[in-house]
Structures are given as structure tokens and as C-alpha cells.
Enzyme design. Structure first.
Site, PDB file in Angstrom:
ATOM      1  N   ARG A  82       0.827  -1.200   0.000  1.00 20.40           N
ATOM      2  CA  ARG A  82       0.000   0.000   0.000  1.00 20.40           C
ATOM      3  C   ARG A  82       0.867   1.259   0.000  1.00 20.40           C
ATOM      4  O   ARG A  82       0.537   2.264  -0.631  1.00 20.40           O
ATOM      5  CB  ARG A  82      -0.949  -0.025   1.215  1.00 20.40           C
ATOM      6  CG  ARG A  82      -2.030   1.036   1.161  1.00 20.40           C
ATOM      7  CD  ARG A  82      -3.101   0.805   2.203  1.00 20.40           C
ATOM      8  NE  ARG A  82      -2.578   0.930   3.567  1.00 20.40           N
ATOM      9  CZ  ARG A  82      -3.287   0.671   4.672  1.00 20.40           C
ATOM     10  NH1 ARG A  82      -4.539   0.243   4.569  1.00 20.40           N
ATOM     11  NH2 ARG A  82      -2.756   0.810   5.861  1.00 20.40           N
ATOM     12  N   LYS A 184      -2.560   6.636   1.505  1.00 20.03           N
ATOM     13  CA  LYS A 184      -2.367   7.039   2.904  1.00 20.03           C
ATOM     14  C   LYS A 184      -1.354   8.176   2.935  1.00 20.03           C
ATOM     15  O   LYS A 184      -0.151   7.966   3.055  1.00 20.03           O
ATOM     16  CB  LYS A 184      -1.884   5.833   3.716  1.00 20.03           C
ATOM     17  CG  LYS A 184      -2.483   5.788   5.103  1.00 20.03           C
ATOM     18  CD  LYS A 184      -2.292   4.460   5.780  1.00 20.03           C
ATOM     19  CE  LYS A 184      -2.717   4.531   7.223  1.00 20.03           C
ATOM     20  NZ  LYS A 184      -4.174   4.631   7.418  1.00 20.03           N
ATOM     21  N   GLU A 220     -16.305   6.583   3.859  1.00 21.45           N
ATOM     22  CA  GLU A 220     -15.681   6.100   5.083  1.00 21.45           C
ATOM     23  C   GLU A 220     -15.628   7.221   6.102  1.00 21.45           C
ATOM     24  O   GLU A 220     -16.241   8.268   5.905  1.00 21.45           O
ATOM     25  CB  GLU A 220     -14.281   5.532   4.790  1.00 21.45           C
ATOM     26  CG  GLU A 220     -13.291   6.516   4.191  1.00 21.45           C
ATOM     27  CD  GLU A 220     -11.869   5.959   4.151  1.00 21.45           C
ATOM     28  OE1 GLU A 220     -11.447   5.293   5.114  1.00 21.45           O
ATOM     29  OE2 GLU A 220     -11.172   6.219   3.165  1.00 21.45           O
TER      30      GLU A 220
HETATM   31  C1  LIG Z   1      -5.291   3.857   7.647  1.00 21.92           C
HETATM   32  C2  LIG Z   1      -6.673   4.167   7.238  1.00 21.92           C
HETATM   33  C3  LIG Z   1      -7.726   3.247   7.383  1.00 21.92           C
HETATM   34  C4  LIG Z   1      -7.566   1.922   8.091  1.00 21.92           C
HETATM   35  O1  LIG Z   1      -6.678   1.051   7.439  1.00 21.92           O
HETATM   36  P1  LIG Z   1      -6.027  -0.178   8.193  1.00 21.92           P
HETATM   37  O2  LIG Z   1      -5.078  -0.734   7.190  1.00 21.92           O
HETATM   38  O3  LIG Z   1      -7.115  -1.127   8.520  1.00 21.92           O
HETATM   39  O4  LIG Z   1      -5.377   0.351   9.419  1.00 21.92           O
HETATM   40  C5  LIG Z   1      -8.983   3.603   6.912  1.00 21.92           C
HETATM   41  N1  LIG Z   1      -9.199   4.796   6.332  1.00 21.92           N
HETATM   42  C6  LIG Z   1      -8.218   5.723   6.189  1.00 21.92           C
HETATM   43  C7  LIG Z   1      -8.542   7.018   5.552  1.00 21.92           C
HETATM   44  C8  LIG Z   1      -6.921   5.430   6.628  1.00 21.92           C
HETATM   45  O5  LIG Z   1      -5.966   6.345   6.492  1.00 21.92           O
END
Ligand SMILES: *Cc1c(COP(=O)(O)O)cnc(C)c1O
Length: 341
Positions: A82, A184, A220
Site C-alpha cells: 500500500r 495514505k 468512510e
Molecule cells: C489507515 C486508514 C484506514 C484503516 O486502514 P487499516 O489498514 O485497517 O489500518 C482507513 N481509512 C483511512 C482514511 C486510513 O488512512
């Protein structure tokens, strides 16, 4: 190895400096060998790319102690890949995935004294990140980058069990179509701060963001993906190119299908159908699943039948199964648990 004398049971979610961190530098078109270092501070030029134009990406994962006393991490290969996707989107040189996984192991090993004991509920949070470090004043990608990983012990996300939270439909947008919602990057968080401060000021725990193009579909929250459970026990998660692909959510969907035999669907989820779901949860590394009891859309309340006292029954099963896999009580799918020592 002697553990540090910390109050494992009563830790919060805040930064505590640990002994070692990993650093690798990218210069002249290549990554150097990288090393563990002691200094927690970074010295950089006032005009560093990250300071001027926010060229930075990050990851988050946890190391913890299993019941049989091993220190492990959960699917770090997915964080590695990722971060490659995130880096490419911001025109940064990807850090090699095998080196990412190895560097995580090095940092955990070097800070093993800070990995909380089994049963404490606490974990060692690991933060890989990468940023442009050379001076950049005309808008363009940096030429030099630093990749780092630090680790910090954190307490259980929910003290005394997970109580359902109340969230509100945000008037702000998180991610634009064809934007950066799926990576991210710190920039996605910078612009979410006003929205979360506003939500808190209005008495809500989190924001539900809708798709910014039509404001009809659930996306989300600021840092966690949604799962919903239908009244006939199907597990549904929104499909969208502008949500961040949570590793926790992907793991939960797998567990729902392959361990619990539930039907799963990744599809458009319209806000109009939220009122028909039986359960709702937020998925992310920090809490695994936070149950949602209520969604408020400009005064209109949607209360899930699971209520405000505890997780819904299907959410609880998903939570117990995934955390059971993580802690070593339940056999994990091939490759999910990486034993560090
Ligand atoms: C990090 C993150 C998540 C959760 O991801 P995980 O890999 O399960 O920790 C969900 N939404 C956003 C916007 C994120 O930055």
C-alpha cells in the site's frame, strides 16, 4: 529480554519515544542501505519538500505478543504494498516491499522491551513514513527522500470494552473523484482536521463522509472503513475508488466469508439504505472494529437495532474471530501472521 517498567494496562494512545528507529535515504536515484539509529529528531532544510508542499505518505501497523509468547505483526506485506501505491501517486520513489517488511522487523526487535505483554490489551504501534527532504520551492517532486519507521507503545483503544459510538454525516468532503482518497497521505488528514474538530464540537465521535460527487453514497470516516450487517446477516462494505483500502476491513471481509460462512458484498452503499442495516462498524488497525450505534444526518437519527450498549452479534463474532487470529487462538490464513521473535 527485560521489558521496560511501563504501566501497560493504563496506556493511552500517545507518542512515547522508544530506543531505536530505522532510517533510509534516497539520493541520486537510489535508496541507501538504511540503518537503526538512536536520534528521534530530524534535521532538515527550511525549504524541504515535505514542509512546503506536504509530500509525505505513511503507514500504521501493530506488533503485539501472542498467547504463546511470540512477538508478531499482522500482514505487514500489505502495508508495504500500500505504501508503494501511496508513494507512486505522490511521485515519490517506492521503498522496496521486502525491505519495508524487514525494516519493520528490525524496529520491533530493537524495541522488543516496549512490546506490551500478552493480555494487557496494549500493543506496539509502528509508524513507517516517507517524505521529500531536499529544498523544493518551484512546485515539483523532491529529488531526495527519507524513509523512516518508529515504534511507540499504545494502550487498548477501548478501555473497559468497546462502547458503540455516534457519528454524523459530514458537510465536508474527504476525497474527490480521481483525487488522493485511496492513498495514505498526510495531506488527507490535514484537511480532515477541521471536519473532525467540528464533529467533536457538535458532540459526535466521528464523521461519516459521503461520496463528494453525488453525496448519496457512504464512503468512510476520517481514518476507518465501514462495514454494515444486513438484517439477514450479510456483511456489506462500500466499494469506491476514493476510500482507503483498509487492511483490517479486507481481513474482516475474508473472515466473514471463510471463517464464519457469511455472505459478503463489496458494492455501492447508498445513504438511503443505512437505516435498513442491523449493525455498523468502523474498521482500522487501531481499534480493529469500533461499533457504531447511531448515525445522525442533520438532526435525523438512525439508530441501529444493535443499540448503544454493546457491539451487534455479527460484529462481535467478526471482532472475536479476527482478534483470535491475531492473538494466535485461531489458526490464521497462510501468511497473515509474521513472527518477529
Ligand atoms: C489507515 C486508514 C484506514 C484503516 O486502514 P487499516 O489498514 O485497517 O489500518 C482507513 N481509512 C483511512 C482514511 C486510513 O488512512
Amino acid at each position: 529480554m527485560e521489558k521496560k517498567n511501563l504501566d501497560w494496562e493504563n496506556m493511552g494512545f500517545s507518542y512515547m519515544q522508544t530506543d531505536k528507529r530505522y532510517v533510509a535515504n534516497y539520493k541520486d536515484g537510489k535508496w541507501d542501505d538504511g540503518a537503526l539509529i538512536d536520534d528521534a529528531n530530524i534535521v532538515m532544510n527550511e525549504c524541504a519538500g515535505v514542509l512546503q508542499y506536504s509530500q509525505s505518505v505513511f503507514e500504521g501497523l501493530k506488533a503485539y505478543t501472542t498467547e504463546d509468547g511470540h512477538i508478531v505483526t499482522f500482514r505487514p506485506d500489505l502495508n508495504a504494498s500500500r505504501m508503494v501505491d501511496s508513494a507512486k501517486r505522490l511521485e515519490m520513489p517506492p521503498f522496496p516491499e521486502d525491505r519495508f517488511v524487514d525494516a519493520v522487523a528490525q524496529v520491533v526487535k530493537a524495541n522488543a522491551a516496549y512490546v506490551p505483554p500478552y493480555g494487557s490489551g496494549a500493543t506496539l504501534y509502528i509508524r513507517p513514513y516517507m517524505f521529500g527532504i531536499n529544498p523544493v520551492i518551484g512546485v515539483k517532486p523532491a529529488d531526495e527522500y527519507q524513509f523512516r519507521i518508529f515504534a511507540t507503545p499504545v494502550g487498548p483503544y477501548f478501555k473497559g470494552g468497546a462502547k458503540p459510538i455516534t457519528i454524523c454525516v459530514s458537510d465536508f468532503d474527504r476525497a474527490a473523484p480521481h483525487g488522493t482518497g485511496h492513498i495514505k497521505a498526510g495531506l488527507n488528514y490535514a484537511m480532515s482536521l477541521h471536519a473532525i474538530v467540528t464533529a467533536h464540537a457538535n458532540g459526535f465521535d466521528e464523521n461519516m463522509y459521503l461520496d463528494s460527487a453525488t453525496r448519496t453514497k457512504v464512503e468512510e470516516t476520517g481514518g476507518a472503513n465501514f462495514i454494515f450487517v444486513t438484517k439477514d446477516n450479510k456483511v456489506v462494505t462500500p466499494h469506491s475508488s476514493t476510500i482507503l483500502p483498509s487492511i483490517t476491513r479486507r481481513s474482516i471481509m475474508y473472515v466473514a466469508e471463510h471463517y464464519l460462512g457469511l455472505e459478503v458484498e463489496e458494492r455501492d452503499v447508498y445513504f438511503d439504505e443505512v437505516k435498513d442495516f442491523a449493525e455498523c462498524g468502523l474498521c482500522g488497525t487501531a481499534a480493529v472494529i469500533s461499533p457504531v450505534g447511531k448515525v445522525v444526518n442533520h438532526g435525523e437519527e438512525i439508530c441501529f437495532p444493535s443499540g448503544m450498549e454493546k457491539m451487534g452479534p455479527v460484529t462481535q463474532k467478526l471482532y472475536d474471530t479476527l482478534t483470535g487470529i491475531q492473538m494466535g487462538h485461531i489458526e490464521a490464513p497462510e501468511g497473515w501472521i509474521k513472527v518477529i521473535e
